[in-house]
Design an enzyme around this catalytic site. Structure first.
Site, PDB file in Angstrom:
ATOM      1  CE  LYS A 172      -1.727   2.981   2.339  1.00 21.54           C
ATOM      2  NZ  LYS A 172      -1.777   4.468   2.002  1.00 21.54           N
ATOM      3  CD  GLU A 377      10.391  13.244  11.049  1.00 22.11           C
ATOM      4  OE1 GLU A 377      11.193  12.585  10.361  1.00 22.11           O
ATOM      5  OE2 GLU A 377       9.328  12.771  11.505  1.00 22.11           O
TER       6      GLU A 377
END
Length: 478
Positions: A172, A377
């Site tokens: 996926k 991040e």
């Protein structure tokens, strides 16, 4: 329109729904892809499970030939794959040609070699007249969920070892960048994999969650953000599925007082801005000896400003676009937040005035450890420079965050380098070099940067179960 691939056949989603994939260089729609729903997940899992026993029993040398054939087909279609990767993800075409496509082929060839070398062992046990040996067997049906930054190569990191170990798979790709994976699955079908061994579902987060929760899935391998990784752990918990997670990072780069500063600047520019900073192991916080911090910052800002920003298919481009409007806004919010907190924006930090999702690299001085720009991040072209006075404080500062994927050390003193490497809690340490994965060695993180390892012999551990077999050799039975 791109369809789903289930049980050896291409078909639209059961609901008929689709979603667009965009070219980040200009924001235009490239094509649409089928959006897999629960019924499609059921079909794909059923096809993979139906094929599982026969594929596990498939002769190892024939498995190897199929994987090798995929590598040959990747090389035969290299330019098409590189152009797809560049157009869909914004990756520089040169990077796609020289890194992503060759790396994809190399992973299939490397794990083709493993097919005939997956073995158990005979182990001595305390019981008399007893033979004990181990077998390595496939885990079963594996759901492989990949990110948008290096979709082709990371798909290979998962597909090649999973198939080499005799598992069936459902891949996926991220909804932002599915096209190179779709083409890779077409090539795998051409190579001759039996129906149901390789299945493809395109779709968004709901498709991934449905795979994680499905009782017919035995293992999940996911690369992406820590936030999504945590959600997949929750979705998979009921079935106690095996998980391999390669998650977020905030890699520290330590520039020692004795470092070759020009080499460190050149290496850290690449380490920070490769694929516009959209790399999980990107160097993302820079600890520089205070006496050299100003010089390092100035040279980094000048180097970043000199990089030409443009579409991935322009040979003159050195920085491509960010993947989406949503991601650009996230990066810009981090930059604006750093300015608000008092960091000094030395250069860049603005959207480029042209179509697409382009952003000037932002270089910050005066950053402190408590600022969000040093802790969170960003996954974009942002370079926060933090000064240090005492080298003894570096390990604690480097290890202070929840992340532990990668780290970098720049010094002429190899004793310093190896002492720091031993104490920094990260899955990969790069000394005087940029972050580069390799099929033959380990990749993965400590702490919130993930569970388990990919690549090399470590991937064989990830995609096999170990079974112990006991046999009494004496008369009678026990």
């Amino acid at each position: 329109m791109s369809d789903l691939f289930i049980g050896g056949a291409w078909s639209p989603a059961a609901t008929g729904r689709s979603f667009p994939t965009l070219n980040p260089a200009d924001g235009t729609v490239i094509t649409t892809c089928a959006e897999a729903g629960p019924a499609d997940v059921d079909r794909a899992v059923g096809a993979a499970r139906e094929a599982a026993d026969a594929w596990a029993a498939h002769p190892e040398h024939l498995r190897a030939r199929l994987l090798w054939r995929v590598a040959d087909l990747i090389e035969a279609n290299a330019e098409e794959l590189a152009e797809l990767e560049s157009r869909d993800s914004g990756q520089l075409l040169g990077v796609a040609r020289e890194v992503s496509v060759p790396g994809t082929a190399e992973h299939f060839r490397y794990f083709a070699g493993w097919c005939t070398k997956i073995q158990g062992a005979v182990l001595p046990v305390a019981f008399p007249d007893t033979l004990h040996y181990t077998r390595r067997e496939p885990v079963g049906v594996c759901a492989l969920i990949t990110p948008w930054n290096f979709p082709l190569m990371i798909a290979a990191w998962k597909l090649a070892p999973a198939l080499a170990c005799g598992n069936t798979v459902i891949i996926k790709p991220a909804e932002q960048t599915p096209l190179s994976t779709v083409r890779l699955v077409e090539l795998m079908s051409e190579a001759g994999f039996p129906p149901g061994v390789v299945n493809l579902l395109t779709g968004g987060p709901g498709t991934g969650r449905a795979l994680a929760a499905h009782p017919g899935v035995d293992k999940i391998s996911f690369t992406g953000s820590t936030e999504v990784g945590r959600s997949l752990v929750s979705a998979a918990a009921g079935g106690l599925k095996r998980l391999t997670l390669e998650l977020g990072g905030k890699a520290p780069s330590i520039i020692a007082a004795d470092a070759d500063l020009d080499a460190a600047v050149a290496g850290n520019l690449t380490g920070a801005l490769f694929h516009s900073g959209q790399v999980c192991a990107a160097y993302a916080r820079f600890y520089v000896d205070r006496e050299r911090a100003d010089e390092f910052t100035e040279k980094m800002a000048a180097g970043a400003a000199a990089l030409r920003i443009g579409p991935g298919d322009d040979p003159a481009s050195r920085l491509g676009p960010l993947v989406s409007e949503e991601h650009l806004r996230s990066v810009d919010a981090h930059v604006r937040g750093a300015v608000y907190e008092g960091a000094d924006l030395v250069g860049g930090g603005r959207r480029v005035d042209r179509p697409g999702f382009f952003y000037e690299p932002a270089v910050f001085a005066g950053v402190t450890d408590d600022m969000a720009i040093a802790r969170e991040e960003v996954f974009g072209p942002v370079i926060p420079v933090l000064a240090y006075d005492d080298p003894d404080e570096l390990v604690a500062r480097a290890n202070a965050l929840e992340y532990g994927l990668a780290a970098s050390i720049w010094t002429r003193d190899l004793s310093t380098a190896h002492r720091l490497a031993a104490r920094i809690r990260a899955g990969a340490i790069f000394i005087n070099m940029i972050h580069v994965p390799d099929a033959a060695t380990t990749w993965g993180g400590y702490k919130a940067s993930g569970w388990g390892r990919e690549m090399g012999p470590y991937a064989i551990d990830a995609y096999t179960e170990v079974k112990g077999v006991w046999t009494h050799l004496g008369p009678g039975s026990r």
